[in-house]
Enzyme design. Structure first.
Site, mmCIF file in Angstrom:
data_model
loop_
_atom_site.group_PDB
_atom_site.id
_atom_site.type_symbol
_atom_site.label_atom_id
_atom_site.label_comp_id
_atom_site.label_asym_id
_atom_site.label_seq_id
_atom_site.Cartn_x
_atom_site.Cartn_y
_atom_site.Cartn_z
ATOM 1 N N LYS A 113 0.749 -1.280 -0.007
ATOM 2 C CA LYS A 113 0.148 -0.183 -0.053
ATOM 3 C C LYS A 113 0.990 1.292 -0.210
ATOM 4 O O LYS A 113 0.303 2.238 -0.543
ATOM 5 C CB LYS A 113 -1.065 -0.087 1.178
ATOM 6 C CG LYS A 113 -2.170 -0.958 1.064
ATOM 7 C CD LYS A 113 -3.267 -0.723 1.919
ATOM 8 C CE LYS A 113 -4.433 -1.760 1.421
ATOM 9 N NZ LYS A 113 -5.573 -1.536 2.252
ATOM 10 N N LYS A 200 -6.271 -9.265 -6.476
ATOM 11 C CA LYS A 200 -7.447 -9.576 -5.614
ATOM 12 C C LYS A 200 -8.529 -8.405 -5.997
ATOM 13 O O LYS A 200 -8.208 -7.343 -6.176
ATOM 14 C CB LYS A 200 -7.248 -9.563 -4.258
ATOM 15 C CG LYS A 200 -6.923 -8.426 -3.349
ATOM 16 C CD LYS A 200 -7.321 -8.971 -2.005
ATOM 17 C CE LYS A 200 -7.160 -7.525 -1.019
ATOM 18 N NZ LYS A 200 -7.749 -7.425 -0.052
ATOM 19 N N LYS A 203 -11.770 -2.736 -2.887
ATOM 20 C CA LYS A 203 -12.326 -1.466 -3.129
ATOM 21 C C LYS A 203 -11.712 -0.314 -3.565
ATOM 22 O O LYS A 203 -12.162 0.512 -4.070
ATOM 23 C CB LYS A 203 -12.732 -1.044 -1.592
ATOM 24 C CG LYS A 203 -13.609 -1.977 -1.101
ATOM 25 C CD LYS A 203 -14.141 -1.389 0.268
ATOM 26 C CE LYS A 203 -13.979 -2.419 1.381
ATOM 27 N NZ LYS A 203 -12.770 -2.339 2.147
HETATM 28 N N1 AQP Z 1 -10.918 -9.888 -3.004
HETATM 29 C C1 AQP Z 1 -11.047 -10.589 -1.871
HETATM 30 N N2 AQP Z 1 -11.190 -11.722 -1.735
HETATM 31 C C2 AQP Z 1 -11.608 -12.552 -0.566
HETATM 32 N N3 AQP Z 1 -11.664 -11.735 0.614
HETATM 33 C C3 AQP Z 1 -11.224 -10.391 0.554
HETATM 34 N N4 AQP Z 1 -11.367 -9.444 1.482
HETATM 35 C C4 AQP Z 1 -11.047 -8.144 0.876
HETATM 36 N N5 AQP Z 1 -10.933 -8.479 -0.489
HETATM 37 C C5 AQP Z 1 -11.172 -9.837 -0.648
HETATM 38 C C6 AQP Z 1 -11.602 -9.597 2.946
HETATM 39 O O1 AQP Z 1 -12.429 -8.650 3.490
HETATM 40 C C7 AQP Z 1 -12.105 -8.377 4.690
HETATM 41 C C8 AQP Z 1 -12.036 -7.116 5.087
HETATM 42 O O2 AQP Z 1 -11.305 -6.248 4.106
HETATM 43 P P1 AQP Z 1 -10.967 -4.742 4.291
HETATM 44 O O3 AQP Z 1 -11.976 -3.850 3.781
HETATM 45 O O4 AQP Z 1 -10.752 -4.300 5.785
HETATM 46 O O5 AQP Z 1 -9.603 -4.683 3.927
HETATM 47 P P2 AQP Z 1 -8.837 -4.935 2.290
HETATM 48 O O6 AQP Z 1 -8.664 -6.711 2.745
HETATM 49 O O7 AQP Z 1 -7.896 -4.316 1.858
HETATM 50 O O8 AQP Z 1 -10.216 -5.033 1.505
HETATM 51 P P3 AQP Z 1 -10.329 -4.297 0.024
HETATM 52 O O9 AQP Z 1 -11.837 -4.517 -0.520
HETATM 53 O O10 AQP Z 1 -9.034 -4.780 -0.743
HETATM 54 O O11 AQP Z 1 -10.327 -2.809 0.726
HETATM 55 P P4 AQP Z 1 -9.078 -1.704 0.235
HETATM 56 O O12 AQP Z 1 -9.122 -1.659 -1.274
HETATM 57 O O13 AQP Z 1 -9.750 -0.478 1.018
HETATM 58 O O14 AQP Z 1 -7.781 -2.037 1.004
HETATM 59 C C9 AQP Z 1 -11.171 -9.269 4.994
HETATM 60 O O15 AQP Z 1 -11.247 -10.380 5.922
HETATM 61 C C10 AQP Z 1 -10.606 -9.542 3.587
HETATM 62 O O16 AQP Z 1 -9.837 -10.724 3.778
#
Ligand code: AQP
Length: 337
Positions: A113, A200, A203
């Site tokens: 990040k 992956k 968001k």
């Molecule tokens: N692509 C994914 N497949 C499976 N699980 C996922 N999670 C996130 N993306 C996937 C799971 O969602 C939970 C919370 O995620 P988060 O929002 O706290 O942070 P993150 O993992 O960083 O999710 P994003 O969507 O990628 O958010 P941003 O872009 O803001 O960093 C976790 O349990 C994660 O495993």
């Protein structure tokens, strides 16, 4: 026997997507009968990267409503907003002061990040895993549901609890903090980007076509799937490392249609993309329809959502404050309350 306690959360960094649902929230829904389940919207984590203050509160409520719309039941679990409980920030500070800097510098998520942030990397982004450790340790969680991407952070939380708090400030018979175990999640729940099967679904991906959000209308879902990256080969299969997009889309179809991997592997073995994509779109629209309907109802009744979040906050705060007092006392502070 008290039920084992579980703690988890998602950041309100934008609309939740299929990855957040299938990789996280769906598992929480399964846990709430057998476990004492606490789930929070981790809004303090959301500001570790640049954020828009005008949408933070709305995104936080929408995320909480998504938990409920996906099946979290406030009568069987506690749903709350992280920033409403000051103990998260206070425990984070106490843990910061005993956590070696180099433990944080080697975190893979920080490295990934921070590259995206260029010169704008905040101390908060580096400290993200310590705040996550505070979230987990405050609730004496027995288990933390973790996907592959969060394993390293949970390991850090365990090391902080064991080596930096219990070993220094507790005794073997009387540890200060409970050391949580990972709860390894269902296979196949890692959802990949629609535009790149090797990253992956996320968001924060600037390309909105890379993800299907839980609130996307049917036409948009269909359009995103139609444009999803594929390959020129006929016949769809699981497990071919040369075809990550195929593996991802077929995996999504297996879950969203409810048919499972064996059945869809057979159904799609001879299929081309022209036939498969409408089937996947139909399955995604049908799976999301009840979530979207419930989400609309919840957003139309702010008083009900406020009530659920207030009850969740009160339950969570009672546990959090008592853990924080244990840590304060072990570290030599007089109790503040
Ligand atoms: N692509 C994914 N497949 C499976 N699980 C996922 N999670 C996130 N993306 C996937 C799971 O969602 C939970 C919370 O995620 P988060 O929002 O706290 O942070 P993150 O993992 O960083 O999710 P994003 O969507 O990628 O958010 P941003 O872009 O803001 O960093 C976790 O349990 C994660 O495993």
């Amino acid at each position: 026997m008290p039920r084992p306690r579980v703690l988890s959360g998602v950041q309100p960094t934008g609309a939740l997507h299929l990855g957040n649902w299938l990789g996280a929230i769906r598992n929480w829904v399964d846990l709430q009968d057998s476990h004492d389940t606490f789930v929070c919207v981790v809004d303090l984590h959301a500001i570790t990267v640049p954020h828009d203050p005008s949408s933070l509160a709305d995104d936080t409520r929408t995320t909480a409503a998504s938990y409920l719309a996906c099946g979290m039941d406030p009568n069987r679990c506690s749903v709350f907003i992280q920033s409403q409980i000051a103990a998260h920030s206070e425990l984070c500070w106490l843990l910061n002061c005993v956590t070696p800097l180099n433990w944080l510098e080697r975190m893979i998520q920080f490295k990934e990040k921070s590259v995206k942030q260029g010169d704008n990397v905040s101390v908060g982004l580096l400290d993200y895993p310590v705040l996550m450790a505070a979230d987990i340790l405050l609730y004496d969680a027995d288990l933390v549901p973790v996907g592959e991407d969060q394993k390293q952070h949970l390991e850090l939380a365990r090391d902080i609890a064991q080596q930096r708090i219990n070993a220094r400030f507790g005794t073997e018979d009387n540890p200060v903090l409970k050391v949580p175990e990972p709860l390894i999640l269902k296979e196949g729940a890692r959802v990949m980007s629609l535009t790149d099967g090797r990253s992956k679904m996320s968001k924060s991906d600037p390309n909105e076509g890379s993800r299907i959000t839980l609130l996307d209308p049917p036409e948009l879902i269909t359009k995103k799937i139609k444009r999803a990256k594929t390959d020129p080969l006929m016949g769809l299969e699981f497990g071919n490392p040369e075809r990550p997009e195929t593996d991802n889309l077929l995996g999504l179809y297996a879950i969203l249609s409810g048919k499972g991997r064996t059945a869809v592997a057979q159904e799609c073995a001879e299929m081309g993309w022209g036939r498969f994509k409408p089937l996947l779109a139909e399955a995604a629209v049908a799976a999301l329809e009840p979530i979207q309907a419930r989400h609309r109802e919840l957003m139309a009744d702010p008083a009900e959502l406020d009530n659920v979040l207030a009850v969740g906050r009160d339950r969570a705060e009672a546990v959090a404050v008592s853990t924080l007092d244990r840590v304060r006392s072990a570290m030599g502070f007089p109790l503040s309350r």
